[in-house]
Write a protein that holds these residues in place. Sequence first.
Motif, PDB file in Angstrom:
ATOM      1  N   VAL A   1      -7.281   3.113   7.412  1.00  0.00           N
ATOM      2  CA  VAL A   1      -8.253   2.849   6.349  1.00  0.00           C
ATOM      3  C   VAL A   1      -9.630   2.506   6.905  1.00  0.00           C
ATOM      4  O   VAL A   1     -10.641   2.700   6.224  1.00  0.00           O
ATOM      5  CB  VAL A   1      -7.767   1.737   5.397  1.00  0.00           C
ATOM      6  CG1 VAL A   1      -6.480   2.150   4.725  1.00  0.00           C
ATOM      7  CG2 VAL A   1      -7.617   0.406   6.106  1.00  0.00           C
ATOM      8  N   LYS A   2      -9.700   2.014   8.135  1.00  0.00           N
ATOM      9  CA  LYS A   2     -10.989   1.671   8.723  1.00  0.00           C
ATOM     10  C   LYS A   2     -11.521   2.764   9.639  1.00  0.00           C
ATOM     11  O   LYS A   2     -12.635   2.668  10.149  1.00  0.00           O
ATOM     12  CB  LYS A   2     -10.891   0.346   9.491  1.00  0.00           C
ATOM     13  CG  LYS A   2     -10.567  -0.845   8.608  1.00  0.00           C
ATOM     14  CD  LYS A   2     -10.820  -2.151   9.296  1.00  0.00           C
ATOM     15  CE  LYS A   2     -12.295  -2.443   9.454  1.00  0.00           C
ATOM     16  NZ  LYS A   2     -12.558  -3.797   9.960  1.00  0.00           N
TER      17      LYS A   2
ATOM     18  N   LEU B   1      -7.625   4.743  -0.512  1.00  0.00           N
ATOM     19  CA  LEU B   1      -7.828   3.467   0.174  1.00  0.00           C
ATOM     20  C   LEU B   1      -9.047   3.523   1.082  1.00  0.00           C
ATOM     21  O   LEU B   1      -9.866   2.598   1.119  1.00  0.00           O
ATOM     22  CB  LEU B   1      -6.587   3.106   0.994  1.00  0.00           C
ATOM     23  CG  LEU B   1      -5.361   2.618   0.226  1.00  0.00           C
ATOM     24  CD1 LEU B   1      -4.196   2.409   1.181  1.00  0.00           C
ATOM     25  CD2 LEU B   1      -5.663   1.331  -0.520  1.00  0.00           C
ATOM     26  N   THR B   2      -9.178   4.613   1.824  1.00  0.00           N
ATOM     27  CA  THR B   2     -10.285   4.754   2.767  1.00  0.00           C
ATOM     28  C   THR B   2     -11.629   4.755   2.043  1.00  0.00           C
ATOM     29  O   THR B   2     -12.587   4.114   2.476  1.00  0.00           O
ATOM     30  CB  THR B   2     -10.128   6.042   3.585  1.00  0.00           C
ATOM     31  OG1 THR B   2      -8.870   6.013   4.267  1.00  0.00           O
ATOM     32  CG2 THR B   2     -11.249   6.185   4.599  1.00  0.00           C
ATOM     33  N   ALA B   3     -11.703   5.478   0.925  1.00  0.00           N
ATOM     34  CA  ALA B   3     -12.949   5.517   0.160  1.00  0.00           C
ATOM     35  C   ALA B   3     -13.297   4.134  -0.383  1.00  0.00           C
ATOM     36  O   ALA B   3     -14.463   3.710  -0.350  1.00  0.00           O
ATOM     37  CB  ALA B   3     -12.821   6.525  -0.983  1.00  0.00           C
TER      38      ALA B   3
ATOM     39  N   THR C   1       0.810  -1.221   0.000  1.00  0.00           N
ATOM     40  CA  THR C   1       0.000   0.000   0.000  1.00  0.00           C
ATOM     41  C   THR C   1       0.841   1.269   0.000  1.00  0.00           C
ATOM     42  O   THR C   1       0.294   2.369  -0.074  1.00  0.00           O
ATOM     43  CB  THR C   1      -0.928   0.021   1.228  1.00  0.00           C
ATOM     44  OG1 THR C   1      -0.134  -0.122   2.421  1.00  0.00           O
ATOM     45  CG2 THR C   1      -1.942  -1.111   1.160  1.00  0.00           C
ATOM     46  N   ARG C   2       2.164   1.102   0.079  1.00  0.00           N
ATOM     47  CA  ARG C   2       3.038   2.276   0.113  1.00  0.00           C
ATOM     48  C   ARG C   2       2.901   3.060  -1.200  1.00  0.00           C
ATOM     49  O   ARG C   2       2.978   2.502  -2.288  1.00  0.00           O
ATOM     50  CB  ARG C   2       4.482   1.840   0.327  1.00  0.00           C
ATOM     51  CG  ARG C   2       5.430   2.965   0.729  1.00  0.00           C
ATOM     52  CD  ARG C   2       6.783   2.406   1.133  1.00  0.00           C
ATOM     53  NE  ARG C   2       6.668   1.572   2.335  1.00  0.00           N
ATOM     54  CZ  ARG C   2       7.173   0.352   2.455  1.00  0.00           C
ATOM     55  NH1 ARG C   2       7.813  -0.206   1.434  1.00  0.00           N
ATOM     56  NH2 ARG C   2       7.037  -0.318   3.579  1.00  0.00           N
ATOM     57  N   GLY C   3       2.673   4.336  -1.077  1.00  0.00           N
ATOM     58  CA  GLY C   3       2.528   5.181  -2.256  1.00  0.00           C
ATOM     59  C   GLY C   3       1.101   5.356  -2.715  1.00  0.00           C
ATOM     60  O   GLY C   3       0.816   6.212  -3.562  1.00  0.00           O
ATOM     61  N   VAL C   4       0.164   4.554  -2.177  1.00  0.00           N
ATOM     62  CA  VAL C   4      -1.251   4.706  -2.518  1.00  0.00           C
ATOM     63  C   VAL C   4      -1.863   5.713  -1.548  1.00  0.00           C
ATOM     64  O   VAL C   4      -1.782   5.520  -0.328  1.00  0.00           O
ATOM     65  CB  VAL C   4      -2.006   3.364  -2.428  1.00  0.00           C
ATOM     66  CG1 VAL C   4      -3.462   3.553  -2.827  1.00  0.00           C
ATOM     67  CG2 VAL C   4      -1.337   2.318  -3.306  1.00  0.00           C
ATOM     68  N   PRO C   5      -2.469   6.783  -2.028  1.00  0.00           N
ATOM     69  CA  PRO C   5      -3.051   7.782  -1.130  1.00  0.00           C
ATOM     70  C   PRO C   5      -4.052   7.159  -0.160  1.00  0.00           C
ATOM     71  O   PRO C   5      -4.925   6.381  -0.565  1.00  0.00           O
ATOM     72  CB  PRO C   5      -3.749   8.758  -2.080  1.00  0.00           C
ATOM     73  CG  PRO C   5      -3.001   8.614  -3.369  1.00  0.00           C
ATOM     74  CD  PRO C   5      -2.611   7.161  -3.447  1.00  0.00           C
ATOM     75  N   VAL C   6      -3.894   7.485   1.119  1.00  0.00           N
ATOM     76  CA  VAL C   6      -4.772   6.913   2.139  1.00  0.00           C
ATOM     77  C   VAL C   6      -6.228   7.270   1.864  1.00  0.00           C
ATOM     78  O   VAL C   6      -7.131   6.459   2.103  1.00  0.00           O
ATOM     79  CB  VAL C   6      -4.347   7.400   3.545  1.00  0.00           C
ATOM     80  CG1 VAL C   6      -5.362   6.954   4.596  1.00  0.00           C
ATOM     81  CG2 VAL C   6      -2.971   6.859   3.898  1.00  0.00           C
ATOM     82  N   ALA C   7      -6.481   8.461   1.323  1.00  0.00           N
ATOM     83  CA  ALA C   7      -7.859   8.872   1.037  1.00  0.00           C
ATOM     84  C   ALA C   7      -8.505   7.926   0.028  1.00  0.00           C
ATOM     85  O   ALA C   7      -9.689   7.574   0.158  1.00  0.00           O
ATOM     86  CB  ALA C   7      -7.878  10.305   0.514  1.00  0.00           C
TER      87      ALA C   7
END
Length: 309
Positions: free
Chosen positions: A230-231, A17-19, A9-15
């Motif tokens: 993410v949760k 992932l969260t959505a 998940t490194r480099g993937v925007p947390v926003a």
Amino acid sequence: MSDALEAATRGVPVAQLTAAVRRLSDRYRQESPASAPLMASAIDVVAYAAYRMPATYAACHAALSSLPTEVVVSSVLDLGGGTGAAAWAVDSLWPGARTTIAEQVPAARSLALDLAAGGPAVAAVPWRLGESLAVSADLVTASYVLSELTDVQQDSLVSVALSHARWAVLLIEPGTPGGYQRILRARSQVLQAGWQIAAPCPHALGCPLVAPDWCHFAVRVPRSSLHRQVKGGELSYEDEKFSYLLAVARDVAVPEPSARVLRHPVKRKGLVELTLCRPDGSAGREIVSKKQGPRYRAARDVDWGDNFV
């Protein structure tokens, strides 16, 4: 596994992932047949891994720990195995066992192989229900898959699992009334096929629980920093509730069954209150007092999901 997830998940925007986790979580809670794969994009696949792999791993590990020691597992077929959580649970219990993940989503298969690099021995093959599989294994697993299928498709998947397993089959569903009903349906099919129930049921009779009660268990899952992000959770853990069925072939010797603890024991001074499913097909409360000596000491040590003699 947590290190592998962090790297993936490194480099993937947390926003993002969260959505994606929010969408997947809403769909997961519906527990209804899916007309298309739940993971529709590469972001969905990564989000699913971050969101569900720790809990699926924990549930698989807890359920597989009940497999009789007579069963030696060197090969596993994971039906609808997604990003490979079951493979990690298998590797923790039987190091070196090879897991073949049968999964229809290419990005999920690819991520499963990437995550397992340097970890579990994993292969991944394209597969969807209705297609043939040229793979058999000592153990066949299907975790959190039945909820995406119609009744007819559920029966078909259980048939596939039984026909491709040499020694054992594990089915896991969410620990909800709906998940429990799907496990009960599969249980009837497994018994009709001549297989034995290794866990959690200590008998092959009808389930003694009456609605609104249902059979389910729980395992505590540590949350990584990524998992909390993410949760949207603040606690360092979550409790994954699941219903499951672990079946073994008719020629496998299984230990003499003992009662299964169905709820958290209630411990008071000088007594323990247990809720048990018993080998005679009954279920109910049992009070174990200090006067009972060894039995009381054993009752003080058991937890929800354990055997109790």
